[in-house]
Write an enzyme that holds these catalytic residues in place. Structure first.
Site, PDB file in Angstrom:
ATOM      1  CE  LYS A   9      50.723  45.229  34.228  1.00 32.51           C
ATOM      2  NZ  LYS A   9      50.622  44.154  33.244  1.00 32.51           N
ATOM      3  CE1 TYR A  49      46.871  40.879  35.687  1.00 27.61           C
ATOM      4  CE2 TYR A  49      48.810  40.513  37.026  1.00 27.61           C
ATOM      5  CZ  TYR A  49      48.096  41.302  36.147  1.00 27.61           C
ATOM      6  OH  TYR A  49      48.602  42.505  35.726  1.00 27.61           O
ATOM      7  CG  ASN A 112      51.435  45.115  29.821  1.00 23.99           C
ATOM      8  OD1 ASN A 112      51.588  45.217  31.035  1.00 23.99           O
ATOM      9  ND2 ASN A 112      50.468  44.392  29.290  1.00 23.99           N
ATOM     10  CG  HIS A 115      45.739  46.039  36.081  1.00 23.37           C
ATOM     11  ND1 HIS A 115      45.207  44.976  35.389  1.00 23.37           N
ATOM     12  CD2 HIS A 115      44.756  46.514  36.883  1.00 23.37           C
ATOM     13  CE1 HIS A 115      43.945  44.809  35.776  1.00 23.37           C
ATOM     14  NE2 HIS A 115      43.654  45.726  36.679  1.00 23.37           N
ATOM     15  CD  GLU A 126      40.893  44.973  38.451  1.00 23.34           C
ATOM     16  OE1 GLU A 126      41.160  43.954  37.795  1.00 23.34           O
ATOM     17  OE2 GLU A 126      41.087  46.125  38.007  1.00 23.34           O
TER      18      GLU A 126
HETATM   19  P1  TYD Z   1      45.009  40.474  30.381  1.00 23.90           P
HETATM   20  O1  TYD Z   1      44.051  40.628  31.513  1.00 23.90           O
HETATM   21  O2  TYD Z   1      44.686  39.510  29.290  1.00 23.90           O
HETATM   22  O3  TYD Z   1      45.344  41.874  29.654  1.00 23.90           O
HETATM   23  P2  TYD Z   1      45.251  43.408  30.096  1.00 23.90           P
HETATM   24  O4  TYD Z   1      46.370  43.707  31.077  1.00 23.90           O
HETATM   25  O5  TYD Z   1      45.440  44.153  28.806  1.00 23.90           O
HETATM   26  O6  TYD Z   1      43.895  43.623  30.709  1.00 23.90           O
HETATM   27  O7  TYD Z   1      46.427  40.012  30.971  1.00 23.90           O
HETATM   28  C1  TYD Z   1      46.907  40.517  32.186  1.00 23.90           C
HETATM   29  C2  TYD Z   1      48.401  40.636  32.104  1.00 23.90           C
HETATM   30  O8  TYD Z   1      48.971  39.342  31.877  1.00 23.90           O
HETATM   31  C3  TYD Z   1      48.902  41.484  30.953  1.00 23.90           C
HETATM   32  O9  TYD Z   1      48.857  42.862  31.218  1.00 23.90           O
HETATM   33  C4  TYD Z   1      50.298  40.978  30.801  1.00 23.90           C
HETATM   34  C5  TYD Z   1      50.169  39.504  31.138  1.00 23.90           C
HETATM   35  N1  TYD Z   1      50.134  38.659  29.917  1.00 23.90           N
HETATM   36  C6  TYD Z   1      51.293  37.975  29.536  1.00 23.90           C
HETATM   37  O10 TYD Z   1      52.321  38.074  30.216  1.00 23.90           O
HETATM   38  N2  TYD Z   1      51.261  37.215  28.394  1.00 23.90           N
HETATM   39  C7  TYD Z   1      50.139  37.097  27.636  1.00 23.90           C
HETATM   40  O11 TYD Z   1      50.173  36.366  26.596  1.00 23.90           O
HETATM   41  C8  TYD Z   1      48.959  37.802  28.032  1.00 23.90           C
HETATM   42  C9  TYD Z   1      47.699  37.709  27.202  1.00 23.90           C
HETATM   43  C10 TYD Z   1      49.000  38.563  29.182  1.00 23.90           C
END
Ligand code: TYD
Length: 153
Positions: A9, A49, A112, A115, A126
């Protein structure tokens, strides 16, 4: 062998962690079969998303994913989807276990680091979303016999 998609990211690009994160997947023994830098758009993010479209954070999530180019990577290995998800850790870096990428490198739910595809079916969709067929490569790692036992391959 399974294939899975990882996006490094914009927070990872900005923080200069690209090499370190790629290195973790390499050291694990996953095989890199495609990688490119790309600027994401609203169009691809709305698709990618789509399960979060109604969430209040959807707008800032898209903005955060467009802040700089990302690195899209395709990794291959036995059980690669599950292995990469486990290495990635829980969504929120503050809850992610130490030893996972998110647990070791971030403090955020959104910024974070990576992805990672969450199932074999999602991975297939994907990978197609981010790579053309000719952007994925087939080759045999010279150390393959030392990465897996003969009865695993
Ligand atoms: P998600 O698909 O729920 O999680 P992951 O990446 O662990 O598969 O969510 C996609 C992205 O959306 C996540 O990496 C970061 C963002 N996100 C937020 O910004 N706030 C939130 O409360 C959540 C659940 C996700």
């Amino acid at each position: 062998m399974e294939k899975t998609l990882v996006l490094l990211k914009p927070c990872t690009v900005q923080r200069g962690l690209v090499g370190e994160i790629i290195s973790r997947f390499e050291k694990k023994g996953l095989k890199l079969i495609g990688m490119k830098m790309m600027q994401l758009t609203d169009e691809i993010l709305c698709e990618h998303y789509s399960h979060l479209r109604e969430k209040p954070f959807f707008g800032i999530l898209k903005d955060s994913m467009k802040a700089t180019p990302v690195l899209a990577c395709c990794w291959e290995g036995i059980d690669a989807v599950r292995v990469v998800r486990t290495m990635t850790g829980s969504t929120n870096g503050r809850n992610a276990d130490p030893g996972t990428i998110r647990g070791d490198y971030c403090m955020s739910n959104q910024q974070n680091i990576v992805h990672a595809s969450d199932s074999l079916e999602t991975a297939a969709v994907e990978i197609k979303r981010f790579f053309k067929e000719e952007e994925l490569f087939e080759y045999t790692p010279s150390n393959l016999n030392f990465m897996y036992a003969l009865d695993e391959m």
